[in-house]
Design an enzyme around this catalytic site. Structure first.
Site, short mmCIF file in Angstrom:
data_model
loop_
_atom_site.label_atom_id
_atom_site.label_comp_id
_atom_site.label_asym_id
_atom_site.label_seq_id
_atom_site.Cartn_x
_atom_site.Cartn_y
_atom_site.Cartn_z
CG ASP A 166 -6.55 -3.02 -3.82
OD1 ASP A 166 -7.21 -2.37 -3.26
OD2 ASP A 166 -5.60 -3.52 -3.53
CB SER A 186 -0.97 -0.07 1.33
OG SER A 186 -1.98 0.93 0.93
CG HIS A 206 -5.53 -2.66 -0.14
ND1 HIS A 206 -4.80 -2.03 -1.17
CD2 HIS A 206 -5.07 -2.04 0.90
CE1 HIS A 206 -3.83 -1.37 -0.79
NE2 HIS A 206 -3.96 -1.25 0.60
#
Length: 431
Positions: free
Chosen positions: A357, A261, A390
């Site tokens: 995601d 991330s 994610h």
């Protein structure tokens, strides 16, 4: 309507609501139901739990239904079991996808490195005498794995207190006079939160078990701090590792950088801007080169708003991170974008992203990889994992374990290429 009757009606309605939520959670795992606003955060979290741990999810759903089924009317019970059956099929398929994630990862490695690549790291670097492979994956084990490997914690690399601390992961029997390859891990958290403890444990424990040294860092966060403080801290930590990791048995000449991330963004930017004085104020002469980069679900282009940016991302950047409107200072956003800094001298990259995601659209990774492949002289491997959210590698799921092995194989190929002709020393156990 009497109280018993009211309770009965509420129970039936509750059962139908639970059935609907169960179905929605399973559907969301296949196709996120929300990608905008705060609803996307719930979509992400529920999707992450369901896709990475489908069998515990199934057990909880069926267990709850078994406990309540006898109190339901026949029609409500039939609907609940029917929905549960379809949900079970979906969850079993998700479990299969997670267990077979190695197929997509293997295909990505074969495509990026060639079918003759290494599939194991044995014989490349000196391993501890007791070193084996990563322990059995599982979320409970990952909660305590830190105690098995982090033997040097809260080491200061800068002047900003806890924000400039790092941990060193290694096996206790690692030869401190050796030259173990180094993994440099940057935590994610939208540049506003995140800690060196709690992220990338499946990967770091796997590599540490094989004889690597893993360094996990903290860095300054927004909104208290302003871009580019974040990348400056990353560079300062890299400079510290280059100068001191040999004291812990590490090789300063082989550092692979990773993160997820915001950590994926920072690891990519650091890999593509070696020794850039803009991000090294006061230590411009320090060597901050890395030999490989493995970013997970990162943000690679701060300017691509139409199809590759979560709607909440730009307000976050403008108000809390960069603290300037994009239209008024586009150069800051360009400088902060890894894609801007791609060059022929980029190190080998292994980019990983989940197709589902909800927080960082997969188009970020696709565009970044396309640019890398056009310009870089080094291998570029891209794994786009189906049914994957994610932060999929946060805990010890089957997919996270497969990913750790794939990263090991990628780094083994890079290490072998850069150390062609050299021989690892014998395994040494330290009493």
């Amino acid at each position: 309507m009497g109280a018993p009757r009211l309770i009965h009606v509420i129970r039936q309605i509750g059962a139908l609501v639970v059935a609907a939520v169960t179905a929605a959670a399973t559907i969301n795992a296949y196709r996120p139901l929300a990608r905008n606003g705060f609803a996307s955060l719930w979509s992400w979290f529920i999707g992450l739990v369901v896709t990475e741990f489908p069998l515990p999810t199934l057990a909880s759903q069926l267990g709850g239904l078994v406990l309540t089924a006898q109190r339901l009317t026949r029609p409500v019970r039939a609907v609940s079991w029917l929905v549960a059956a379809f949900s079970a099929l979906g969850l079993l398929n998700l479990s299969r996808a997670g267990r077979q994630a190695d197929a997509q990862l293997t295909a990505a490695l074969d495509s990026g490195l060639g079918p003759d690549r290494r599939t194991a790291s044995a014989g490349l670097w000196r391993r501890p005498a007791g070193g084996g492979t990563a322990k059995t994956p599982g979320p409970l084990r990952m909660l305590r794995i830190y105690r098995d490997y982090a033997h040097d914690g809260d080491i200061s690399y800068g002047e900003y207190g806890r924000a400039n601390h790092l941990d060193i992961w290694r096996r206790p029997d690692l030869d401190l006079t050796g030259t173990a390859p180094v993994l440099f891990q940057i935590p994610g958290g939208a540049w506003t939160t995140g800690n060196k403890r709690g992220q990338a444990h499946p990967l770091m424990s796997h590599l540490a078990e094989l004889g690597w040294i893993c360094v996990a860092i903290n860095y300054r966060h927004s909104p208290r701090n302003t871009w580019p403080d974040h990348i400056i801290d990353v560079k300062r930590a890299l400079a510290w590792v280059k100068a001191h990791i040999s004291e812990y048995g590490g090789d300063p000449d082989f550092i692979a950088i990773t993160g997820g991330s915001a950590g994926g963004h920072l690891s990519s930017l650091a890999a593509l801007t070696p020794n850039d004085p803009r991000f090294q104020p006061g230590f411009e002469e320090a060597d901050t080169r890395v030999q490989a980069a493995v970013p997970f679900y990162g943000v690679y282009d701060f300017t691509r708003l139409q199809d590759a940016m979560h709607p909440m991302m730009l307000p976050l950047l403008e108000r809390m991170v960069v603290k300037q409107p994009r239209t008024a200072n586009m150069q800051s956003y360009l400088d902060a974008s890894p894609v801007t800094h791609i060059s022929a001298d980029a190190p080998p990259f292994f980019v990983l992203h989940g197709r589902n995601d909800s927080l960082v659209p997969v188009q970020q990774a696709r565009g970044f990889v396309d640019q890398l492949r056009q310009v870089s002289k080094q291998p570029v491997v891209y794994a786009e994992l189906p049914f994957t959210q994610h932060a999929f590698d946060l805990l010890g799921s089957a997919r996270a374990a497969h990913t750790a092995i794939a990263v090991e194989q990628f780094l083994a190929e890079v290490y072998a290429t850069q150390h062609a002709g050299s021989e690892p020393g014998p395994a040494v156990a330290i009493p």
